[in-house]
Design a protein around this motif. Structure first.
Motif, PDB file in Angstrom:
ATOM      1  N   ASP A  50       0.825  -1.214   0.000  1.00 52.95           N
ATOM      2  CA  ASP A  50       0.000   0.000   0.000  1.00 52.95           C
ATOM      3  C   ASP A  50       0.860   1.266   0.000  1.00 52.95           C
ATOM      4  OD1 ASP A  50      -2.209  -1.714   0.214  1.00 52.95           O
ATOM      5  OD2 ASP A  50      -2.006  -1.740   2.408  1.00 52.95           O
ATOM      6  N   GLY A  51       1.947   1.233  -0.742  1.00 46.42           N
ATOM      7  CA  GLY A  51       2.747   2.436  -0.912  1.00 46.42           C
ATOM      8  C   GLY A  51       3.668   2.768   0.246  1.00 46.42           C
ATOM      9  N   ARG A  52       3.691   1.943   1.278  1.00 46.48           N
ATOM     10  CA  ARG A  52       4.636   2.227   2.376  1.00 46.48           C
ATOM     11  C   ARG A  52       5.355   0.953   2.803  1.00 46.48           C
ATOM     12  NH1 ARG A  52       2.300   1.197   7.477  1.00 46.48           N
ATOM     13  NH2 ARG A  52       0.161   0.453   7.347  1.00 46.48           N
ATOM     14  N   ILE A  53       6.395   1.161   3.587  1.00 44.75           N
ATOM     15  CA  ILE A  53       7.238   0.024   3.961  1.00 44.75           C
ATOM     16  C   ILE A  53       6.447  -0.939   4.850  1.00 44.75           C
ATOM     17  CG2 ILE A  53       8.264   0.911   6.100  1.00 44.75           C
ATOM     18  CD1 ILE A  53      10.290  -0.685   3.277  1.00 44.75           C
ATOM     19  N   ALA A  54       6.699  -2.245   4.680  1.00 43.70           N
ATOM     20  CA  ALA A  54       5.964  -3.234   5.461  1.00 43.70           C
ATOM     21  C   ALA A  54       6.891  -4.276   6.086  1.00 43.70           C
ATOM     22  CB  ALA A  54       4.918  -3.925   4.582  1.00 43.70           C
ATOM     23  N   GLY A  55       8.160  -4.256   5.708  1.00 46.88           N
ATOM     24  CA  GLY A  55       9.068  -5.229   6.308  1.00 46.88           C
ATOM     25  C   GLY A  55      10.216  -5.584   5.384  1.00 46.88           C
ATOM     26  N   ALA A  56      10.850  -6.718   5.684  1.00 46.65           N
ATOM     27  CA  ALA A  56      12.001  -7.154   4.893  1.00 46.65           C
ATOM     28  C   ALA A  56      12.081  -8.671   4.936  1.00 46.65           C
ATOM     29  CB  ALA A  56      13.285  -6.547   5.450  1.00 46.65           C
ATOM     30  N   ALA A  57      12.829  -9.228   3.999  1.00 52.34           N
ATOM     31  CA  ALA A  57      12.963 -10.686   3.946  1.00 52.34           C
ATOM     32  C   ALA A  57      14.372 -11.057   3.507  1.00 52.34           C
ATOM     33  CB  ALA A  57      11.937 -11.281   2.994  1.00 52.34           C
ATOM     34  N   GLY A  58      14.783 -12.250   3.901  1.00 51.95           N
ATOM     35  CA  GLY A  58      16.117 -12.727   3.538  1.00 51.95           C
ATOM     36  C   GLY A  58      16.289 -14.163   3.984  1.00 51.95           C
ATOM     37  N   PHE A  59      17.518 -14.534   4.295  1.00 53.89           N
ATOM     38  CA  PHE A  59      17.772 -15.920   4.678  1.00 53.89           C
ATOM     39  C   PHE A  59      18.910 -15.993   5.675  1.00 53.89           C
ATOM     40  CE2 PHE A  59      20.313 -14.918   0.986  1.00 53.89           C
ATOM     41  CZ  PHE A  59      21.567 -15.414   1.314  1.00 53.89           C
ATOM     42  N   ARG A  60      18.959 -17.102   6.404  1.00 57.93           N
ATOM     43  CA  ARG A  60      20.035 -17.315   7.374  1.00 57.93           C
ATOM     44  C   ARG A  60      21.216 -18.002   6.716  1.00 57.93           C
ATOM     45  NH1 ARG A  60      18.390 -20.193  12.766  1.00 57.93           N
ATOM     46  NH2 ARG A  60      20.627 -19.876  13.055  1.00 57.93           N
ATOM     47  N   LEU A  61      22.426 -17.618   7.122  1.00 57.37           N
ATOM     48  CA  LEU A  61      23.620 -18.265   6.585  1.00 57.37           C
ATOM     49  C   LEU A  61      23.854 -19.620   7.246  1.00 57.37           C
ATOM     50  CD1 LEU A  61      26.107 -15.252   6.454  1.00 57.37           C
ATOM     51  CD2 LEU A  61      25.247 -16.534   4.497  1.00 57.37           C
ATOM     52  N   ASP A  62      23.442 -19.749   8.510  1.00 55.99           N
ATOM     53  CA  ASP A  62      23.781 -20.943   9.274  1.00 55.99           C
ATOM     54  C   ASP A  62      22.672 -21.988   9.331  1.00 55.99           C
ATOM     55  OD1 ASP A  62      26.403 -20.085  10.101  1.00 55.99           O
ATOM     56  OD2 ASP A  62      25.383 -18.608  11.339  1.00 55.99           O
ATOM     57  N   ALA A  63      21.589 -21.722   8.629  1.00 53.97           N
ATOM     58  CA  ALA A  63      20.508 -22.703   8.631  1.00 53.97           C
ATOM     59  C   ALA A  63      19.784 -22.616   7.301  1.00 53.97           C
ATOM     60  CB  ALA A  63      19.537 -22.424   9.777  1.00 53.97           C
ATOM     61  N   GLU A  64      19.152 -23.689   6.931  1.00 43.94           N
ATOM     62  CA  GLU A  64      18.395 -23.675   5.678  1.00 43.94           C
ATOM     63  C   GLU A  64      17.036 -23.081   5.974  1.00 43.94           C
ATOM     64  OE1 GLU A  64      19.384 -27.718   5.110  1.00 43.94           O
ATOM     65  OE2 GLU A  64      21.435 -26.954   4.930  1.00 43.94           O
ATOM     66  N   GLU A  65      17.019 -21.761   6.023  1.00 44.06           N
ATOM     67  CA  GLU A  65      15.853 -21.071   6.540  1.00 44.06           C
ATOM     68  C   GLU A  65      15.766 -19.681   5.920  1.00 44.06           C
ATOM     69  OE1 GLU A  65      15.565 -21.473  10.897  1.00 44.06           O
ATOM     70  OE2 GLU A  65      15.090 -19.345  10.897  1.00 44.06           O
ATOM     71  N   THR A  66      14.575 -19.324   5.437  1.00 43.63           N
ATOM     72  CA  THR A  66      14.353 -17.931   5.046  1.00 43.63           C
ATOM     73  C   THR A  66      13.741 -17.211   6.242  1.00 43.63           C
ATOM     74  OG1 THR A  66      12.187 -18.484   4.138  1.00 43.63           O
ATOM     75  CG2 THR A  66      14.041 -18.437   2.584  1.00 43.63           C
ATOM     76  N   VAL A  67      13.869 -15.887   6.217  1.00 42.30           N
ATOM     77  CA  VAL A  67      13.400 -15.077   7.341  1.00 42.30           C
ATOM     78  C   VAL A  67      12.564 -13.935   6.776  1.00 42.30           C
ATOM     79  CG1 VAL A  67      14.131 -13.567   9.228  1.00 42.30           C
ATOM     80  CG2 VAL A  67      15.461 -15.614   8.705  1.00 42.30           C
ATOM     81  N   THR A  68      11.360 -13.762   7.285  1.00 41.72           N
ATOM     82  CA  THR A  68      10.572 -12.583   6.895  1.00 41.72           C
ATOM     83  C   THR A  68      10.229 -11.797   8.156  1.00 41.72           C
ATOM     84  OG1 THR A  68       8.600 -13.987   6.874  1.00 41.72           O
ATOM     85  CG2 THR A  68       9.571 -13.464   4.750  1.00 41.72           C
ATOM     86  N   ILE A  69      10.432 -10.490   8.077  1.00 39.61           N
ATOM     87  CA  ILE A  69      10.222  -9.637   9.240  1.00 39.61           C
ATOM     88  C   ILE A  69       9.213  -8.552   8.869  1.00 39.61           C
ATOM     89  CG2 ILE A  69      11.310  -8.193  10.999  1.00 39.61           C
ATOM     90  CD1 ILE A  69      14.027  -9.524   9.958  1.00 39.61           C
ATOM     91  N   ARG A  70       8.098  -8.529   9.581  1.00 40.83           N
ATOM     92  CA  ARG A  70       7.095  -7.490   9.366  1.00 40.83           C
ATOM     93  C   ARG A  70       7.471  -6.302  10.241  1.00 40.83           C
ATOM     94  NH1 ARG A  70       1.200  -8.806  11.175  1.00 40.83           N
ATOM     95  NH2 ARG A  70       2.588  -9.286  12.870  1.00 40.83           N
ATOM     96  N   ALA A  71       7.489  -5.117   9.663  1.00 37.21           N
ATOM     97  CA  ALA A  71       7.880  -3.949  10.450  1.00 37.21           C
ATOM     98  C   ALA A  71       7.116  -2.724   9.975  1.00 37.21           C
ATOM     99  CB  ALA A  71       9.379  -3.711  10.327  1.00 37.21           C
TER     100      ALA A  71
END
Lengths: 573, 69, 225
Positions: free
Chosen positions: A182-203
């Protein structure tokens, strides 16, 4: 009997040696196009979600203060960093911290800002220059309390305020996407180096403290900085500035990649503060000398320094001439991050390009739309080298100002973001959008074959690092380089492979560096003059009539890169 | 060879965490040099190691591109 | 003749307990660091070898007993052991102290990180071994007060002292093989061989003493009443 007269055919022995070398390079991830022997089960990769008011991305000086001040302003705050707090980016290597202490300075803050503006030929944003001087003493006092000026390594002092406040800290998490809804920031996403895991952060709000970047050049501790923040922000519509400026650090010709050795005892020094000392430290002047006369100091360190004048070359204001950096350098850092003129700016350093791909500290990054580090995306802030505040301008002016500037801007961005988050609604990110982003993150792991990120990076280095491309600029050469870079952008970036989480990081870093290279070339082509650390052979003069302006870059609706001018001393419209 | 060797590792993971370029990883309780090509020779791992186990060398393991020289 | 046998014994002892560790150190491929750090490493290696040597500088070594008088052996045993214990007592500090002379982590931070790394078996073994060694040293110092408290008096004390020595050796050896910078295959085999020989000597002494034990106990018990 056939005569072995084919001189070009490799003998069995050289053939074996060659294939051995190729196998060696392949094992280093250096192979160009190859099968992707994925080491992990990509379908088993899980996704972890977090939520916070203010998300700080990056664990350097700016990230530290952004998190502390956002927390103290009442916002739930979280830090995510692809490295470790105080041990990634350029922060661990900046040893000089500029402090404007009214008790000891002879001039006023106004005098300081005026001196910086004269040296920077107007390229600095005086609002941010003033801010630096006004807040530096307070930030230095806080750092003193945390023990920053007591030891070489920053992790422990940085952890003190974070532990005291129990601010959640995600380390070794590579953020690849900013999320806008909706035209404004809502969070970020990425992955962990030490685990087979993606990370999503709502902010509700995000502060980019991701530092600057380069082309993983040799001789400067810039290997983990690839403009991640500004590229992610660019892709969701943020404006980026300052890409035409060049950091001109050089390195030694023997073992040019040995950063630590090249900087003397610098990396082991304990940080210290310094007062007003305005320079006009170019770096590009050494590149010009090398361009005109060949390697300027083939004799190596300790050899006779060149004293003869070379005709032409970058303009230095009369007031700041003959202020060659002192040999050995003081404790003051050049702009804060690896500072001090020793091997960096003195002509005794042999070869240039140590920091290739990086502009002047604080000059490139997100375009601020106000004096509080806000970008044109509501809720998205940046601080330190990720913010194109032009605090020092397109040239190194105040010694030690980079580290201090990151602290000052981090604190201001933290408070501004907390204030914004206090009024903003909790963002909603549709599951479909999350799934789409996760698929994009994992794409290089899913490719059955592709280009090795390390090989693409080396190809990019070969295009961008030579002296005659980005240091001593001319239109035809930059057009040629741009054609190469567009090729990498269109036909290599989408086909990068990754066999594990380490290579996945390299893949995204490579993609970011390609886009940054495109920005640097387009901005340098557009600025048809020479000013500060931007030097063009075909436009060697200062052009105040047309170019008292910064260049802002953004992505248009059709995905193409658009450039526009923003007059000095004006905010974006 | 950049980061050259790790001798006497106590498995505390300080080097893994403090390497900006993710060169070092843990393997069976000990730190190993997993991705030497990405080492930027900044010595942070050596400086953070509590038992001084890490040896560095100034040479890079892959060809180095410089602008002139 | 007696004199040359003694000389031979001393030379052999020095060759095995000083020469061999130095040789294995020299042949090892651990990178050389500053002179101070290497000197501290050598000092620690020698101290540990000396601790292993204590099994051979005791009543258990009949060959030695045939060459030297027990008080002589006892005196050498005491001097070497106190010295070696002193060095190993400082070993955790000696690892971090050179950091005073360079940038990087501060010695105290390094020390805390190191001794709180309880997830690592080698560190835990080292800490326990260090503790056992401290007990070993303290009890030896106060042995005159302690000996009367053992049921078996001096013999009981010997068992106690031997048991502590064996425990320390096993723990410390394991610790050094798990973590030691210079404990490569050759050095490990050398240490293990010395330890096993030492244990064997001690075991033989105790086995030999065992049949007499009940009567001895009876006698001493009788004397006490």
């Amino acid at each position: 009997m056939t005569a072995p007269n084919d001189a070009t055919a490799p003998t069995r022995r050289t053939f074996l040696a060659l294939s051995g070398a190729t196998a060696g390079l392949a094992s280093l991830g250096m192979a160009a196009w190859a099968q992707n022997n994925v080491e992990i089960d990509v379908d088993a990769v899980t996704n972890t979600t977090h939520a916070t008011d203010v998300l700080v991305i990056g664990g350097g000086m700016a990230g530290l203060f952004a998190a502390v001040k956002a927390h103290d302003a009442g916002a739930a705050t979280m830090i995510v960093s692809k490295g470790r707090l105080g041990s990634s980016g350029l922060t661990p290597f900046g040893k000089g911290f500029f402090v404007f202490d009214p008790a000891t300075e002879t001039g006023t803050i106004g005098d300081f800002v005026a001196a910086v503006s004269r040296s920077a030929l107007g390229t600095n944003n005086p609002v941010y220059t003033r801010q630096l001087a006004e807040h530096s003493l307070d930030r230095a006092r806080e750092l003193t309390d945390w023990g920053f000026f007591d030891q070489t390594l920053a992790n422990r002092p940085f952890m003190r305020p974070i532990t005291e406040r129990a601010i959640p800290l995600l380390e070794r998490v590579v953020i690849t996407h900013l999320i806008k809804e909706d035209g404004r920031i809502a969070g970020a996403a990425g992955f962990r180096l030490d685990a087979e895991e993606t990370v999503t952060i709502r902010a509700k709000s995000v502060i980019l403290c991701t530092g600057a970047g380069g082309f993983k050049p040799n001789g400067f501790p810039l290997g983990d900085l690839t403009h991640d923040g500004s590229i992610m922000a660019y892709q969701i519509g943020a404006k980026i500035t300052g890409k035409e400026w060049n950091d001109g650090h050089s390195t030694r010709s023997t073992n040019p990649a040995a950063c630590y050795d090249g900087w003397g005892d610098m990396f082991e020094r304990i940080p210290s503060t310094n007062g007003v000392e305005v320079h006009h430290d170019l770096g590009v002047d050494i590149n010009y000398r090398a361009y005109m006369t060949g390697n300027p100091v083939a004799g190596g360190p300790g050899a006779e320094q060149p004293t003869d004048e070379i005709a032409g070359g970058p303009f230095v204001p009369e007031e700041f001439k003959n202020r060659a950096p002192p040999e050995g350098g003081g404790p003051g850092g050049k702009g804060g991050a690896p500072g001090g003129p020793p091997p960096g700016f003195s002509p005794g350093a042999n070869v240039g390009g140590a920091s290739a791909g990086m502009a002047i500290h604080k000059s490139e990054g997100l375009v601020p739309v106000d004096d509080r580090c806000a970008s044109n995306i509501p809720g998205l802030y940046a601080a330190g080298d990720a913010l194109g505040s032009h605090m020092a301008g397109g040239i190194y002016t105040q010694i030690g100002s980079s580290l201090a500037g990151s602290a000052v801007q981090g604190a201001i961005a933290g408070e501004a973001a907390a204030e914004y988050a206090g009024l903003a609604d909790t963002p909603v990110i549709p599951d479909a959008r999350i799934a789409e982003i996760v698929a994009e993150i994992l794409a290089p792991l899913r490719r059955e074959a592709g280009y090795g990120p390390a090989w693409v990076t080396q190809t990019l280095q070969g295009i961008m690092i030579p002296n005659f491309v980005l240091y001593i600029k001319k239109g035809t050469m930059m057009q040629a380089a741009l054609a190469y870079v567009e090729e990498l952008r269109d036909h290599h970036a989408p086909m990068l492979r990754a066999a594990n989480m380490h290579e996945l990081r390299l893949a995204f870093e490579t993609r970011n560096m390609i886009l940054s290279a495109e920005m640097k070339l387009r901005a340098s082509l557009m600025r048809t003059e020479s000013r500060c650390s931007h030097y063009r052979l075909d436009y060697p003069e200062l052009d105040d009539e047309n170019w008292r302006a910064w260049i802002n870059i953004h992505q248009s609706a059709d995905g193409s890169m658009q450039l526009e001018k923003q007059p000095f001393d004006a905010w974006p419209i | 060879m950049t980061i050259k060797s790790i001798n006497g590792c106590i498995g505390c993971e300080e080097c893994v965490k403090s390497c900006p370029c993710d060169v070092i990883r843990m393997e069976r309780g000990k730190a190993v040099i997993a991705y030497p090509a990405d080492c930027q020779i900044c010595h942070l791992c050596r400086m953070y190691c509590p038992v001084d186990a890490i040896e560095m060398a100034p040479e890079k393991s892959i060809p180095v591109i410089v602008p002139w020289g | 003749m007696k004199l040359s046998a003694r000389t031979f014994a001393i030379i052999a002892g020095v060759a095995i307990f000083v020469g061999l560790p130095l040789l294995f150190y020299a042949l090892g491929d651990a990178p050389r660091r500053t002179i101070l750090k290497e000197a501290l490493s050598i000092l620690t290696l020698l101290a540990f070898t000396m601790m292993l040597g204590q099994f051979f500088l005791a009543r258990s070594n009949e060959t030695l007993l045939s060459l030297f008088r027990p008080p002589q052996i006892q005196k050498v045993h005491k001097v070497i052991a106190y010295t070696a214990i002193g060095v190993i007592f400082l070993h955790p500090a000696l690892i971090v102290l050179p950091r005073f002379l360079e940038g990087g982590i501060r010695p105290w931070d390094a020390f805390v990180t190191m001794i709180t790394d309880w997830g690592n078996l080698g560190i835990v073994l080292g800490l326990v071994a260090w503790g056992v060694m401290v007990v070993l040293g303290v009890t030896v110092f106060f042995r005159k007060n302690l000996i009367p408290r053992f049921t078996l008096r001096y013999r009981g004390w010997r068992y106690f002292h031997g048991a502590l020595a064996v425990s320390f050796t096993i723990l410390a050896l394991w610790h050094s093989i798990a973590l030691g910078r210079h404990t490569d295959l050759a050095m490990s085999v050398f240490f293990v061989t010395l330890a096993l020989l030492g244990f064997a000597l001690l075991a033989r002494l105790y086995w030999a003493a065992a049949p007499k034990k009940p009567s001895n106990a009876l006698i001493s018990g009788g004397a006490a009443t």
